[in-house]
Design a protein around this motif. Sequence first.
Motif, mmCIF file in Angstrom:
data_model
loop_
_atom_site.group_PDB
_atom_site.id
_atom_site.type_symbol
_atom_site.label_atom_id
_atom_site.label_comp_id
_atom_site.label_asym_id
_atom_site.label_seq_id
_atom_site.Cartn_x
_atom_site.Cartn_y
_atom_site.Cartn_z
ATOM 1 N N GLU A 20 -7.318 -13.599 75.110
ATOM 2 C CA GLU A 20 -8.513 -13.969 76.075
ATOM 3 C C GLU A 20 -9.185 -15.148 75.262
ATOM 4 N N THR A 23 -7.251 -18.266 75.812
ATOM 5 C CA THR A 23 -7.296 -18.736 77.229
ATOM 6 C C THR A 23 -8.511 -19.422 77.597
ATOM 7 N N CYS A 26 -8.518 -22.783 75.851
ATOM 8 C CA CYS A 26 -7.398 -23.686 76.625
ATOM 9 C C CYS A 26 -8.208 -24.230 77.826
ATOM 10 N N HIS A 27 -8.925 -23.470 78.519
ATOM 11 C CA HIS A 27 -9.514 -23.854 79.849
ATOM 12 C C HIS A 27 -10.654 -24.935 79.490
ATOM 13 N N LEU A 53 1.011 -18.407 74.420
ATOM 14 C CA LEU A 53 0.579 -17.107 75.039
ATOM 15 C C LEU A 53 1.809 -16.262 75.052
#
Length: 65
Positions: A20, A23, A26-27, A53
């Motif tokens: 999490e 992620t 990365c966003h 991932l």
Amino acid sequence: MSGAVNPKPLNMTERKTTIEEFTHFCHEEKERRMNSGEGFDEKSFEEAIELTLRKLQVLEDEGWV
């Protein structure tokens, strides 16, 4: 001081998994790079994220992360 935001102390935040956190990072990084005005290969970035991932998922399944 009515209406003031009273944030939780750092140790009271909800714990996120490594996947999490990665992620989310990365966003944010993708947005930053897209808005930097420099060249950005979005396809390569997405492929690198997917590879990472998959590897993180294996490590999580094995109990390492």
